[in-house]
Design a protein around this motif. Structure first.
Motif, PDB file in Angstrom:
ATOM      1  N   ARG A 173      45.173  41.784  37.241  1.00 23.49           N
ATOM      2  CA  ARG A 173      46.621  41.591  37.369  1.00 23.49           C
ATOM      3  C   ARG A 173      46.938  40.653  38.521  1.00 23.49           C
ATOM      4  O   ARG A 173      47.880  39.864  38.464  1.00 23.49           O
ATOM      5  CB  ARG A 173      47.308  42.940  37.564  1.00 23.49           C
ATOM      6  N   GLU A 174      46.121  40.716  39.578  1.00 21.47           N
ATOM      7  CA  GLU A 174      46.349  39.876  40.745  1.00 21.47           C
ATOM      8  C   GLU A 174      45.805  38.464  40.552  1.00 21.47           C
ATOM      9  O   GLU A 174      46.457  37.483  40.904  1.00 21.47           O
ATOM     10  CB  GLU A 174      45.698  40.513  41.972  1.00 21.47           C
ATOM     11  N   SER A 175      44.616  38.369  39.955  1.00 24.34           N
ATOM     12  CA  SER A 175      43.981  37.059  39.823  1.00 24.34           C
ATOM     13  C   SER A 175      44.376  36.321  38.551  1.00 24.34           C
ATOM     14  O   SER A 175      44.303  35.092  38.488  1.00 24.34           O
ATOM     15  CB  SER A 175      42.455  37.214  39.851  1.00 24.34           C
ATOM     16  N   GLY A 176      44.752  37.083  37.513  1.00 25.32           N
ATOM     17  CA  GLY A 176      45.053  36.471  36.224  1.00 25.32           C
ATOM     18  C   GLY A 176      43.817  36.037  35.468  1.00 25.32           C
ATOM     19  O   GLY A 176      43.915  35.330  34.462  1.00 25.32           O
ATOM     20  N   GLN A 177      42.641  36.466  35.936  1.00 22.68           N
ATOM     21  CA  GLN A 177      41.388  36.019  35.347  1.00 22.68           C
ATOM     22  C   GLN A 177      40.522  37.198  34.921  1.00 22.68           C
ATOM     23  O   GLN A 177      40.819  38.355  35.226  1.00 22.68           O
ATOM     24  CB  GLN A 177      40.621  35.163  36.366  1.00 22.68           C
ATOM     25  N   ARG A 178      39.413  36.868  34.235  1.00 21.39           N
ATOM     26  CA  ARG A 178      38.401  37.838  33.862  1.00 21.39           C
ATOM     27  C   ARG A 178      37.807  38.463  35.127  1.00 21.39           C
ATOM     28  O   ARG A 178      37.548  37.781  36.118  1.00 21.39           O
ATOM     29  CB  ARG A 178      37.308  37.135  33.066  1.00 21.39           C
ATOM     30  N   GLU A 179      37.564  39.767  35.115  1.00 19.84           N
ATOM     31  CA  GLU A 179      36.987  40.457  36.264  1.00 19.84           C
ATOM     32  C   GLU A 179      35.831  41.339  35.807  1.00 19.84           C
ATOM     33  O   GLU A 179      35.876  41.919  34.715  1.00 19.84           O
ATOM     34  CB  GLU A 179      38.031  41.329  36.976  1.00 19.84           C
ATOM     35  N   ARG A 180      34.797  41.430  36.666  1.00 18.43           N
ATOM     36  CA  ARG A 180      33.631  42.275  36.374  1.00 18.43           C
ATOM     37  C   ARG A 180      33.391  43.225  37.533  1.00 18.43           C
ATOM     38  O   ARG A 180      33.452  42.835  38.700  1.00 18.43           O
ATOM     39  CB  ARG A 180      32.386  41.421  36.159  1.00 18.43           C
ATOM     40  N   VAL A 181      33.083  44.494  37.211  1.00 14.91           N
ATOM     41  CA  VAL A 181      32.732  45.481  38.232  1.00 14.91           C
ATOM     42  C   VAL A 181      31.660  46.409  37.662  1.00 14.91           C
ATOM     43  O   VAL A 181      31.443  46.463  36.449  1.00 14.91           O
ATOM     44  CB  VAL A 181      33.946  46.330  38.701  1.00 14.91           C
ATOM     45  N   LEU A 182      31.015  47.143  38.565  1.00 17.14           N
ATOM     46  CA  LEU A 182      30.072  48.190  38.169  1.00 17.14           C
ATOM     47  C   LEU A 182      30.679  49.529  38.558  1.00 17.14           C
ATOM     48  O   LEU A 182      31.058  49.727  39.715  1.00 17.14           O
ATOM     49  CB  LEU A 182      28.732  47.997  38.888  1.00 17.14           C
ATOM     50  N   HIS A 183      30.790  50.445  37.597  1.00 14.52           N
ATOM     51  CA  HIS A 183      31.383  51.751  37.860  1.00 14.52           C
ATOM     52  C   HIS A 183      30.444  52.873  37.428  1.00 14.52           C
ATOM     53  O   HIS A 183      29.620  52.697  36.529  1.00 14.52           O
ATOM     54  CB  HIS A 183      32.705  51.901  37.100  1.00 14.52           C
ATOM     55  N   LEU A 184      30.620  54.009  38.056  1.00 18.23           N
ATOM     56  CA  LEU A 184      29.927  55.229  37.652  1.00 18.23           C
ATOM     57  C   LEU A 184      30.880  56.025  36.772  1.00 18.23           C
ATOM     58  O   LEU A 184      31.905  56.524  37.243  1.00 18.23           O
ATOM     59  CB  LEU A 184      29.529  56.026  38.900  1.00 18.23           C
ATOM     60  N   HIS A 185      30.572  56.118  35.473  1.00 22.73           N
ATOM     61  CA  HIS A 185      31.473  56.714  34.494  1.00 22.73           C
ATOM     62  C   HIS A 185      30.982  58.076  34.022  1.00 22.73           C
ATOM     63  O   HIS A 185      29.788  58.324  33.934  1.00 22.73           O
ATOM     64  CB  HIS A 185      31.575  55.798  33.266  1.00 22.73           C
ATOM     65  N   HIS A 186      31.954  58.914  33.658  1.00 22.06           N
ATOM     66  CA  HIS A 186      31.626  60.153  32.962  1.00 22.06           C
ATOM     67  C   HIS A 186      31.346  59.841  31.497  1.00 22.06           C
ATOM     68  O   HIS A 186      32.117  59.144  30.837  1.00 22.06           O
ATOM     69  CB  HIS A 186      32.793  61.146  33.058  1.00 22.06           C
ATOM     70  N   GLN A 214      25.320  51.578  45.543  1.00 26.45           N
ATOM     71  CA  GLN A 214      26.114  50.931  44.506  1.00 26.45           C
ATOM     72  C   GLN A 214      26.302  49.449  44.777  1.00 26.45           C
ATOM     73  O   GLN A 214      26.327  48.635  43.839  1.00 26.45           O
ATOM     74  CB  GLN A 214      27.470  51.626  44.374  1.00 26.45           C
ATOM     75  N   ARG A 215      26.423  49.063  46.055  1.00 27.85           N
ATOM     76  CA  ARG A 215      26.533  47.631  46.373  1.00 27.85           C
ATOM     77  C   ARG A 215      25.258  46.898  45.960  1.00 27.85           C
ATOM     78  O   ARG A 215      25.310  45.788  45.409  1.00 27.85           O
ATOM     79  CB  ARG A 215      26.807  47.447  47.864  1.00 27.85           C
ATOM     80  N   MET A 216      24.114  47.510  46.238  1.00 26.54           N
ATOM     81  CA  MET A 216      22.844  46.908  45.836  1.00 26.54           C
ATOM     82  C   MET A 216      22.744  46.825  44.314  1.00 26.54           C
ATOM     83  O   MET A 216      22.336  45.801  43.751  1.00 26.54           O
ATOM     84  CB  MET A 216      21.676  47.725  46.389  1.00 26.54           C
ATOM     85  N   LEU A 217      23.123  47.907  43.635  1.00 31.96           N
ATOM     86  CA  LEU A 217      22.989  47.967  42.184  1.00 31.96           C
ATOM     87  C   LEU A 217      23.898  46.952  41.494  1.00 31.96           C
ATOM     88  O   LEU A 217      23.524  46.378  40.463  1.00 31.96           O
ATOM     89  CB  LEU A 217      23.305  49.382  41.696  1.00 31.96           C
ATOM     90  N   GLU A 218      25.069  46.698  42.050  1.00 28.75           N
ATOM     91  CA  GLU A 218      25.960  45.702  41.456  1.00 28.75           C
ATOM     92  C   GLU A 218      25.313  44.322  41.486  1.00 28.75           C
ATOM     93  O   GLU A 218      25.441  43.541  40.534  1.00 28.75           O
ATOM     94  CB  GLU A 218      27.293  45.672  42.194  1.00 28.75           C
ATOM     95  N   LEU A 219      24.586  44.013  42.569  1.00 29.12           N
ATOM     96  CA  LEU A 219      23.884  42.735  42.639  1.00 29.12           C
ATOM     97  C   LEU A 219      22.767  42.670  41.603  1.00 29.12           C
ATOM     98  O   LEU A 219      22.549  41.625  40.973  1.00 29.12           O
ATOM     99  CB  LEU A 219      23.323  42.526  44.045  1.00 29.12           C
ATOM    100  N   ALA A 256      12.667  45.759  41.530  1.00 33.09           N
ATOM    101  CA  ALA A 256      12.114  44.652  40.753  1.00 33.09           C
ATOM    102  C   ALA A 256      12.029  45.033  39.277  1.00 33.09           C
ATOM    103  O   ALA A 256      12.342  44.213  38.394  1.00 33.09           O
ATOM    104  CB  ALA A 256      10.729  44.277  41.281  1.00 33.09           C
ATOM    105  N   GLN A 257      11.621  46.260  39.000  1.00 36.49           N
ATOM    106  CA  GLN A 257      11.568  46.733  37.613  1.00 36.49           C
ATOM    107  C   GLN A 257      12.969  46.753  37.003  1.00 36.49           C
ATOM    108  O   GLN A 257      13.152  46.388  35.833  1.00 36.49           O
ATOM    109  CB  GLN A 257      10.967  48.139  37.567  1.00 36.49           C
ATOM    110  N   ALA A 258      13.963  47.137  37.802  1.00 41.61           N
ATOM    111  CA  ALA A 258      15.344  47.172  37.312  1.00 41.61           C
ATOM    112  C   ALA A 258      15.845  45.767  36.988  1.00 41.61           C
ATOM    113  O   ALA A 258      16.525  45.558  35.974  1.00 41.61           O
ATOM    114  CB  ALA A 258      16.248  47.836  38.344  1.00 41.61           C
TER     115      ALA A 258
END
Length: 448
Positions: free
Chosen positions: A74-87, A139-144, A169-171
């Motif tokens: 909504r702020e950028s007006g562009q496509r956005e990507r994030v990593l979340h922990l979901h149920h 989570q910061r590491m995993l997003e990278l 490395a395996q991941a």
């Protein structure tokens, strides 16, 4: 609820990946078959908010300390990507989210299409294999990892010994298009300099004494997949230029051959060393450093992942004693959370394995962990007392964290009566890492 064009609904249903359609108030207007199958097979999500369905939150993600892709779009007006922990029906799982705003005839944002892709290389709950964690640092590491995995970029993993660089490395490999091809590990620290080139690139018959047959190297074995160079800082200077050629051109020569061979590998490397300082000292080639570190990822030390101790302990107990269904008492968990673990996750695993052997029942108690951490002299409570001293708990300063590690290591040294090799094994770190830590605290290796 807003009226949605049937053509848009039909388009969503045709997509193979899980997708949902949202309005500006975070309400789910539609969910395609792939989403319903993976995330909500028993109940409809239409009409509910995305943050309530995915996170069980009562407010949007950005108001609950999470990164909200819809708020960002909504702020950028562009496509956005994030990593979340979901149920999910299988428990909490990491999910890659890609959200795209859709504009109406006036150019205003009317809807948002959100694609969800499960990240299967890590879990936010105890599992027997792979990466486990949910702390902010993890989570910061995993997003990278999630961002770089699908690319062809070279990755450099940076972190202390025992932080799980081979698992990461395996991941990276598993998150890439190369996942169906081999991940080949090269332990650079253990290869003698005179054998390094032969092991990496292979050799022809008669290339040197004892070379009775031709032998392909690890580079050839990794073709189509990923070559993981562990402890890359230990590669001899003479070999670094040949590795650089491989990275730049994809070509190499076997020892004893003039034939130029080609291979297709993605290189992931790891080190606990300060490669920039090694470049300055002339011990590591600058051009190779920049080739390897296209995408660096820093792995957090265990002391930075206090929130993950309970998850990791449960997962590691499943791995070291799968038949016993062991649990940790509340006091034991508190003890583990206060201990700084200079050997990181590897040391935690070793401590839990020893504690499991010392425990006769189904619960691991503080006495078992204290004995596992040291001897009957119990150096661990001393280390813990020092770790809780005011100078060691000052608002997360890096120097305080180092003092905690030094205090714990000095306590272990004081109580230990065996060799340095035995101490390194007890701490869950390599002997080389132990010597490096001893030098840092001013205890000369030859003093023992």
């Amino acid at each position: 609820m807003a009226h949605v064009l049937p053509e848009l609904l039909s388009y969503l249903e045709s997509l193979a990946e899980p997708h949902i359609l949202l309005d500006r108030q975070y309400r789910i207007l539609a969910a395609n078959a792939a989403y319903r199958s993976q995330f909500s097979p028993r109940a409809s999500v239409v009409g509910r908010t995305c943050y309530e369905v995915s996170h069980h939150f009562s407010v949007p993600c950005d108001q609950a300390g999470e990164s909200c892709p819809l708020a960002r779009a909504r702020e950028s007006g562009q496509r956005e990507r994030v990593l979340h922990l979901h149920h999910t029906p299988q428990g909490e799982s990491y999910v890659n989210i890609e959200l795209v705003p859709l504009l109406d005839a006036t150019g205003e944002q009317a809807y948002f299409v959100e694609k969800m892709e499960p990240l299967r290389v890590a879990q936010g709950q105890p599992v027997r294999q792979g990466l486990v964690g949910r702390s902010p640092a993890f989570q910061r590491m995993l997003e990278l990892v999630a961002r770089v995995g699908p690319s062809q970029a070279s990755v450099l993993l940076l972190g202390e010994s025992g932080t799980g660089k081979e698992l990461v490395a395996q991941a990276v490999h598993d998150a890439s298009p190369r996942a169906t091809h081999p991940l080949v590990v090269v332990d650079c620290a253990s290869l003698p300099e005179n054998l390094f080139e032969s092991e990496l690139f292979g050799h022809e018959r008669g290339a040197f004494t004892g070379a009775n047959t031709s032998k392909p190297g690890l580079v050839e074995a990794a073709s189509g997949g990923t070559l993981f160079l562990d402890e890359v800082g230990d590669i001899p200077l003479a070999m670094q230029v040949k590795l650089l050629r491989l990275l730049e051109s994809g070509t190499y020569r076997r020892v004893g051959s003039n034939e130029l061979r080609r291979t297709d590998v993605r290189v992931v490397s790891a080190t606990h060393r300060d490669l920039k300082a090694m470049v300055t000292d002339g011990r590591f080639r600058e051009d190779l450093y920049y080739r390897l570190s296209t995408f660096p990822i820093a792995l957090p030390a265990l002391r930075e992942r206090g929130d993950d101790i309970a998850l990791l302990a449960a997962a590691l107990l499943e791995r070291v004693a799968p038949q016993r269904r062991l649990s940790l008492s509340a006091d034991t968990l508190a003890l583990l959370q206060r201990y700084p673990f200079p050997g990181n996750v590897r040391e935690l695993r070793n401590v839990l394995e020893r504690a499991a052997l010392l425990a006769d029942g189904h619960s691991i108690e503080p006495v078992h962990v204290e004995r596992a951490l040291g001897t009957d002299a119990r150096p661990s409570p001393v280390a813990l007392q020092r770790a809780e001293a005011p100078e060691a708990t000052a608002s997360g300063a890096e120097s305080s964290l180092r003092s905690v590690e030094r205090a714990a290591l000095q306590a272990q040294l004081k109580a230990h009566r065996g060799s340095r090799a035995e101490l390194a094994e007890k701490l869950g770190i390599s002997e080389r890492s132990l010597y490096r830590k001893l030098r840092e605290i001013g205890d000369a290796p030859d003093a023992a």
